[in-house]
Motif scaffolding. Structure first.
Motif, mmCIF file in Angstrom:
data_model
loop_
_atom_site.group_PDB
_atom_site.id
_atom_site.type_symbol
_atom_site.label_atom_id
_atom_site.label_comp_id
_atom_site.label_asym_id
_atom_site.label_seq_id
_atom_site.Cartn_x
_atom_site.Cartn_y
_atom_site.Cartn_z
ATOM 1 N N GLN A 188 -6.584 7.916 1.385
ATOM 2 C CA GLN A 188 -7.735 7.405 0.863
ATOM 3 C C GLN A 188 -8.330 7.646 -0.477
ATOM 4 O O GLN A 188 -8.609 6.631 -0.971
ATOM 5 C CB GLN A 188 -8.926 8.341 1.764
ATOM 6 C CG GLN A 188 -9.101 7.995 3.099
ATOM 7 C CD GLN A 188 -10.267 8.976 3.839
ATOM 8 O OE1 GLN A 188 -10.713 9.995 3.469
ATOM 9 N NE2 GLN A 188 -10.738 8.474 5.106
ATOM 10 N N ALA B 146 -5.967 4.709 -2.194
ATOM 11 C CA ALA B 146 -6.516 3.622 -2.297
ATOM 12 C C ALA B 146 -7.968 3.529 -3.156
ATOM 13 O O ALA B 146 -8.022 2.641 -3.739
ATOM 14 C CB ALA B 146 -6.854 3.234 -0.732
ATOM 15 N N ARG B 147 -8.857 4.517 -3.046
ATOM 16 C CA ARG B 147 -10.077 4.401 -3.962
ATOM 17 C C ARG B 147 -9.684 4.220 -5.433
ATOM 18 O O ARG B 147 -10.337 3.372 -6.084
ATOM 19 C CB ARG B 147 -11.019 5.450 -3.553
ATOM 20 C CG ARG B 147 -11.456 5.728 -2.341
ATOM 21 C CD ARG B 147 -12.693 6.471 -2.019
ATOM 22 N NE ARG B 147 -13.107 6.708 -0.748
ATOM 23 C CZ ARG B 147 -12.960 7.509 0.088
ATOM 24 N NH1 ARG B 147 -12.423 8.798 -0.373
ATOM 25 N NH2 ARG B 147 -13.408 7.700 1.163
ATOM 26 N N ALA C 10 -8.859 2.946 2.474
ATOM 27 C CA ALA C 10 -9.875 3.732 2.144
ATOM 28 C C ALA C 10 -10.949 3.881 3.166
ATOM 29 O O ALA C 10 -11.460 5.085 3.412
ATOM 30 C CB ALA C 10 -10.629 3.172 1.053
ATOM 31 N N GLU C 11 -11.042 3.036 4.146
ATOM 32 C CA GLU C 11 -12.020 3.168 5.265
ATOM 33 C C GLU C 11 -11.423 3.604 6.562
ATOM 34 O O GLU C 11 -12.001 4.356 7.386
ATOM 35 C CB GLU C 11 -12.663 1.680 5.774
ATOM 36 C CG GLU C 11 -13.700 1.251 4.284
ATOM 37 C CD GLU C 11 -14.016 -0.202 4.560
ATOM 38 O OE1 GLU C 11 -13.663 -0.471 5.693
ATOM 39 O OE2 GLU C 11 -14.674 -0.538 3.687
ATOM 40 N N LEU D 111 -17.467 4.152 -5.799
ATOM 41 C CA LEU D 111 -16.394 4.463 -5.142
ATOM 42 C C LEU D 111 -16.103 5.863 -5.598
ATOM 43 O O LEU D 111 -15.516 6.837 -4.657
ATOM 44 C CB LEU D 111 -15.171 3.538 -5.361
ATOM 45 C CG LEU D 111 -14.913 2.335 -4.313
ATOM 46 C CD1 LEU D 111 -13.806 1.409 -4.850
ATOM 47 C CD2 LEU D 111 -14.612 2.845 -2.976
ATOM 48 N N ASN E 194 -8.986 -1.386 0.661
ATOM 49 C CA ASN E 194 -10.248 -1.037 1.401
ATOM 50 C C ASN E 194 -10.270 -0.798 2.742
ATOM 51 O O ASN E 194 -10.825 0.186 3.530
ATOM 52 C CB ASN E 194 -11.286 -2.464 1.495
ATOM 53 C CG ASN E 194 -12.310 -2.211 0.414
ATOM 54 O OD1 ASN E 194 -12.610 -1.327 -0.047
ATOM 55 N ND2 ASN E 194 -12.497 -3.420 -0.172
#
Length: 224
Positions: free
Chosen positions: A127, A130-131, A118-119, A150, A115
């Motif tokens: 990103q 990670a997602r 991703a953030e 997501l 997370n």
């Protein structure tokens, strides 16, 4: 000679008058320019220093990850996120830490690390990775709605087919074979022909009774 002296005096008076009128403005402009230059140099130096320190911490995290020392890994990762959270090294470290956490069965810690990437990551590739990894963890815990949410985010073109494939996995797990097949077909058509992952999609589609020969013919423009 007197004429020259008088001319020089007039020029001097003009300079004095000009400086009296515009001197303060010129001085402040120079101060602003020099301050901006100094700030830029300072920023560049700070950025280089940050990058070097973050890289050193990443090396340390990589070492403790190989050793399987999760306690120290957690501490190093927290230091990186706190001190160098905006650096690429911190995002790479979080992805590496997430893998170590998953291998150790610590899925909550893995989700937190993913997370973070991703953030916080500025790089769309990080990103996306990670997602997609997060979606895999959510799929395992049957958190289907969260996983689909997501996947609704925009993915770079090179990751969009993988996102379609993951969406197909979720639909299949939800008992929606038609929706799953549509996503798998979309992913299959989008992937390069020399991409090994296509073979896995062929197996998934075959399990749903769909021949990839039809997909290939459709792509080439030939009649099946």
């Amino acid at each position: 000679m007197a004429h020259l002296d008088l001319e020089e005096q007039e020029q001097l008076d003009q300079i004095k008058h000009f400086w009296k009128q515009y001197g303060n403005l010129i001085t402040w402009l120079l101060i602003v320019i020099l301050a901006a230059y100094a700030s830029w140099n300072g920023w560049q130096y700070w950025q280089r220093k940050q990058a070097v320190q973050a890289a050193a911490l990443y090396d340390e995290l990589e070492r403790v990850a190989r050793a399987g020392d999760l306690t120290k890994l957690e501490r190093v990762l927290a230091d990186m996120q706190e001190q160098f959270g905006a650096t690429t090294s911190a995002h790479q470290a979080a992805l590496l830490a997430a893998k170590s956490y998953v291998d150790a069965g610590k899925n909550d810690a893995a989700k937190a690390a993913l997370n973070f990437v991703a953030e916080k990551a500025k790089d769309e590739g990080y990103q996306a990775i990670a997602r997609l990894r997060l979606v895999g963890l959510l799929l395992e815990t049957k958190a289907y709605d969260e996983a689909l949410k997501l996947l609704s985010a925009k993915f770079p073109p090179e990751f969009s087919a993988l996102a379609d494939d993951r969406r197909g996995d979720i639909y299949l797990a939800q008992g929606k074979p038609s929706e799953a097949a549509a996503e798998y077909q979309k992913a299959y058509r989008a992937m390069p022909k020399d991409f090994d992952y296509r073979r896995l999609l062929e197996i998934k589609l075959a399990a749903l009774g769909i021949s990839t020969d039809t997909q290939t013919a459709s792509q080439s423009g030939a009649k099946p």
